[in-house]
Design a protein around this motif. Structure first.
Motif, PDB file in Angstrom:
ATOM      1  N   GLY A   1       0.816  -1.209   0.000  1.00 33.12           N
ATOM      2  CA  GLY A   1       0.000   0.000   0.000  1.00 33.12           C
ATOM      3  C   GLY A   1       0.850   1.260   0.000  1.00 33.12           C
ATOM      4  O   GLY A   1       1.888   1.303   0.671  1.00 33.12           O
ATOM      5  N   LEU A   2       0.447   2.260  -0.752  1.00 36.72           N
ATOM      6  CA  LEU A   2       1.159   3.535  -0.852  1.00 36.72           C
ATOM      7  C   LEU A   2       2.609   3.358  -1.318  1.00 36.72           C
ATOM      8  O   LEU A   2       3.475   4.159  -0.977  1.00 36.72           O
ATOM      9  CB  LEU A   2       1.150   4.283   0.492  1.00 36.72           C
ATOM     10  CG  LEU A   2      -0.203   4.808   0.977  1.00 36.72           C
ATOM     11  CD1 LEU A   2      -0.052   5.409   2.375  1.00 36.72           C
ATOM     12  CD2 LEU A   2      -0.762   5.854   0.020  1.00 36.72           C
TER      13      LEU A   2
ATOM     14  N   LEU B   1       3.655   9.891   2.295  1.00 37.27           N
ATOM     15  CA  LEU B   1       2.400  10.059   3.033  1.00 37.27           C
ATOM     16  C   LEU B   1       2.368   9.128   4.242  1.00 37.27           C
ATOM     17  O   LEU B   1       1.919   9.504   5.329  1.00 37.27           O
ATOM     18  CB  LEU B   1       1.215   9.774   2.114  1.00 37.27           C
ATOM     19  CG  LEU B   1       1.058  10.709   0.908  1.00 37.27           C
ATOM     20  CD1 LEU B   1      -0.093  10.240   0.025  1.00 37.27           C
ATOM     21  CD2 LEU B   1       0.837  12.146   1.363  1.00 37.27           C
ATOM     22  N   PHE B   2       2.858   7.915   4.045  1.00 39.52           N
ATOM     23  CA  PHE B   2       2.905   6.943   5.137  1.00 39.52           C
ATOM     24  C   PHE B   2       3.878   7.400   6.214  1.00 39.52           C
ATOM     25  O   PHE B   2       3.587   7.327   7.415  1.00 39.52           O
ATOM     26  CB  PHE B   2       3.311   5.580   4.566  1.00 39.52           C
ATOM     27  CG  PHE B   2       3.216   4.449   5.555  1.00 39.52           C
ATOM     28  CD1 PHE B   2       2.072   4.269   6.315  1.00 39.52           C
ATOM     29  CD2 PHE B   2       4.259   3.559   5.712  1.00 39.52           C
ATOM     30  CE1 PHE B   2       1.968   3.222   7.218  1.00 39.52           C
ATOM     31  CE2 PHE B   2       4.178   2.512   6.612  1.00 39.52           C
ATOM     32  CZ  PHE B   2       3.024   2.343   7.363  1.00 39.52           C
TER      33      PHE B   2
ATOM     34  N   VAL C   1      -2.982   3.306  17.474  1.00 41.53           N
ATOM     35  CA  VAL C   1      -4.266   4.010  17.334  1.00 41.53           C
ATOM     36  C   VAL C   1      -4.070   5.322  16.566  1.00 41.53           C
ATOM     37  O   VAL C   1      -4.838   5.647  15.645  1.00 41.53           O
ATOM     38  CB  VAL C   1      -4.890   4.275  18.715  1.00 41.53           C
ATOM     39  CG1 VAL C   1      -6.067   5.244  18.595  1.00 41.53           C
ATOM     40  CG2 VAL C   1      -5.347   2.973  19.350  1.00 41.53           C
ATOM     41  N   GLU C   2      -3.046   6.092  16.950  1.00 48.35           N
ATOM     42  CA  GLU C   2      -2.787   7.367  16.274  1.00 48.35           C
ATOM     43  C   GLU C   2      -2.430   7.159  14.803  1.00 48.35           C
ATOM     44  O   GLU C   2      -2.866   7.906  13.930  1.00 48.35           O
ATOM     45  CB  GLU C   2      -1.659   8.119  16.979  1.00 48.35           C
ATOM     46  CG  GLU C   2      -2.026   8.666  18.346  1.00 48.35           C
ATOM     47  CD  GLU C   2      -3.197   9.629  18.291  1.00 48.35           C
ATOM     48  OE1 GLU C   2      -3.248  10.453  17.351  1.00 48.35           O
ATOM     49  OE2 GLU C   2      -4.077   9.555  19.165  1.00 48.35           O
ATOM     50  N   LEU C   3      -1.617   6.139  14.510  1.00 41.82           N
ATOM     51  CA  LEU C   3      -1.224   5.869  13.126  1.00 41.82           C
ATOM     52  C   LEU C   3      -2.429   5.479  12.286  1.00 41.82           C
ATOM     53  O   LEU C   3      -2.617   5.984  11.171  1.00 41.82           O
ATOM     54  CB  LEU C   3      -0.168   4.755  13.089  1.00 41.82           C
ATOM     55  CG  LEU C   3       0.302   4.338  11.689  1.00 41.82           C
ATOM     56  CD1 LEU C   3       0.893   5.520  10.940  1.00 41.82           C
ATOM     57  CD2 LEU C   3       1.309   3.195  11.787  1.00 41.82           C
ATOM     58  N   ILE C   4      -3.269   4.585  12.817  1.00 47.73           N
ATOM     59  CA  ILE C   4      -4.471   4.164  12.084  1.00 47.73           C
ATOM     60  C   ILE C   4      -5.392   5.353  11.848  1.00 47.73           C
ATOM     61  O   ILE C   4      -5.973   5.523  10.764  1.00 47.73           O
ATOM     62  CB  ILE C   4      -5.209   3.049  12.850  1.00 47.73           C
ATOM     63  CG1 ILE C   4      -4.359   1.772  12.848  1.00 47.73           C
ATOM     64  CG2 ILE C   4      -6.577   2.779  12.228  1.00 47.73           C
ATOM     65  CD1 ILE C   4      -4.902   0.670  13.722  1.00 47.73           C
TER      66      ILE C   4
ATOM     67  N   GLN D   1      -7.676   9.385   8.209  1.00 47.07           N
ATOM     68  CA  GLN D   1      -7.908  10.767   7.771  1.00 47.07           C
ATOM     69  C   GLN D   1      -7.417  10.965   6.335  1.00 47.07           C
ATOM     70  O   GLN D   1      -8.043  11.686   5.557  1.00 47.07           O
ATOM     71  CB  GLN D   1      -7.195  11.728   8.716  1.00 47.07           C
ATOM     72  CG  GLN D   1      -7.834  11.828  10.088  1.00 47.07           C
ATOM     73  CD  GLN D   1      -7.087  12.767  11.011  1.00 47.07           C
ATOM     74  OE1 GLN D   1      -5.944  13.150  10.741  1.00 47.07           O
ATOM     75  NE2 GLN D   1      -7.712  13.131  12.123  1.00 47.07           N
ATOM     76  N   LEU D   2      -6.318  10.297   5.999  1.00 42.60           N
ATOM     77  CA  LEU D   2      -5.805  10.371   4.634  1.00 42.60           C
ATOM     78  C   LEU D   2      -6.801   9.754   3.655  1.00 42.60           C
ATOM     79  O   LEU D   2      -7.058  10.310   2.575  1.00 42.60           O
ATOM     80  CB  LEU D   2      -4.463   9.639   4.544  1.00 42.60           C
ATOM     81  CG  LEU D   2      -3.764   9.642   3.190  1.00 42.60           C
ATOM     82  CD1 LEU D   2      -3.444  11.063   2.751  1.00 42.60           C
ATOM     83  CD2 LEU D   2      -2.489   8.811   3.254  1.00 42.60           C
ATOM     84  N   VAL D   3      -7.397   8.620   4.037  1.00 37.46           N
ATOM     85  CA  VAL D   3      -8.418   7.986   3.207  1.00 37.46           C
ATOM     86  C   VAL D   3      -9.614   8.921   3.053  1.00 37.46           C
ATOM     87  O   VAL D   3     -10.193   9.055   1.957  1.00 37.46           O
ATOM     88  CB  VAL D   3      -8.863   6.647   3.821  1.00 37.46           C
ATOM     89  CG1 VAL D   3     -10.067   6.081   3.064  1.00 37.46           C
ATOM     90  CG2 VAL D   3      -7.715   5.651   3.795  1.00 37.46           C
TER      91      VAL D   3
END
Length: 371
Positions: free
Chosen positions: A253-254, A260-261, A328-331, A336-338
């Motif tokens: 992915g990405l 962005l990741f 949790v913060e990363l997900i 938010q990016l999605v």
């Protein structure tokens, strides 16, 4: 007189910050006879270095464009060649600057090709490189290798490989090509920058004199992903390598938008990577030879300290110990990016629907007029 400054990094020495500042400030610099390309990317590791590789297809730039046919690839190389010749052909006197940290890694043949390419345009070529404390650089280089890992490998094996590959002898090729008097090695130490600024320090090293106070947008870039980010990325790269068979891994992915990741990771945990690197006796001996060579190129009083051998093993970040709060913060950041992408798609869909309705309306009016 026309002078070319080749800034060859190294990695993790503020190179991205210098490039962003010069690129965004290029119009102001040009007014004073200092020229930096205003096209993106401002990092010339992609579109300049590739011209002098023995195998240009073995480059990040080629991987970014893949899949690409041989004819299209040759056309792209010619476009880059013409672009740089046009830039160097700008009339008048002044200073032209190229910045690419991976220039330093050119082979002897590649360096000869670069010299042949640039010398007809310039009266003088000056080479500038920054170098961090080798021990600190090793930590950053290991983190970078984690980002670019293409084959499954344990964290410890990657660290051992990084220790062996960390090398500074390539500086000698540049000294032999352009002369010791035209090669400047600066220690990357924010506390010792001229004027307290990396950009001011760079201009001093490049022997570029500017009139008055020129306020360029200094940018910070290329920040660490932190312990949690590196641990998670190492596990991810072992399962889904960024590249496969020389091309972006379609299962990752990405894969074409890793920045962005990485940004999502930095937002999830801003603490920098913390490593207490250990060396066995053999590693310490080899590493100290590298430090000794660097010290021979630096002014008195700026030498680096040698490392000591240890029987302990380096404690490296482990994905199994990533805190739940970080996950949790990363997900959430990725979600938010999605959301942002989905919102743009919805906007484009509404715009397309409106255009289709307008086209149908105009088509109906035309039918009525014909009737």
């Amino acid at each position: 007189m026309k002078k070319l400054v080749l800034h060859i990094g190294m990695a993790k020495t503020g190179t991205s910050s210098i490039q962003a500042s010069l690129g965004q400030g290029s119009p102001l610099l040009a007014e004073q006879g200092v020229y930096y390309p205003d096209w993106k990317p401002f990092n010339h590791s992609f579109d300049f270095t590739v011209l002098f590789l023995e195998d240009p297809s073995d480059s990040i730039y080629y991987q970014q464009l893949s899949p690409i046919g041989d004819e299209a690839w040759q056309a792209e190389l010619q476009r880059l060649n013409d672009q740089w010749r046009a830039f160097f052909s700008t009339p008048g006197e002044g200073v032209w600057i190229v910045s690419a940290e991976n220039l330093g890694r050119l082979s002897k043949q590649g360096l000869a090709a670069l010299k042949t390419f640039v010398e007809p345009f310039f009266d003088e070529v000056r080479v500038v490189a920054y170098v961090r404390d080798p021990l600190q650089a090793l930590k950053s280089l290991w983190e970078q290798n984690v980002k670019e890992l293409s084959d499954p490998m344990s964290a410890q094996a990657l660290l051992r490989l990084t220790k062996r590959r960390q090398n500074y002898r390539f500086f000698q090729r540049w000294i032999e090509a352009f002369g010791r008097d035209h090669f400047v090695l600066r220690r990357f130490d924010p506390d010792s920058f001229a004027g307290g600024s990396l950009l001011v320090d760079f201009f001093q090293a490049a022997q570029v004199e500017l009139e008055g106070e020129l306020e360029l947008p200094e940018r910070e870039a290329n920040q660490s992903l932190g312990d949690e980010g590196v641990a998670l990325l190492l596990a991810m790269n072992n399962r889904y390598p960024l590249y496969r068979d020389g091309q972006h891994n379609t299962e990752r992915g990405l894969s074409r938008r890793q920045h962005l990741f990485y940004e999502a990771m930095r937002q999830a945990g801003a603490a920098p990577l913390s490593l207490d690197v250990k060396f066995n006796e053999e590693e310490a001996e080899r590493f100290n030879l590298k430090i000794s060579y660097l010290n021979s190129l630096l002014p008195p009083g700026e030498q680096f300290t040698e490392v000591a051998a240890s029987e302990e093993e380096t404690l490296l970040p482990d994905a199994s110990q990533v805190p739940a709060d970080y996950a949790v913060e990363l997900i959430n950041n990725l979600s938010q990016l999605v959301d942002q992408v989905a919102d743009r798609c919805d906007h484009l869909q509404r715009k397309l629907q409106a255009l289709e309705e307008e086209a149908e309306k105009q088509g109906g009016n035309a039918d009525g007029d014909q009737g």
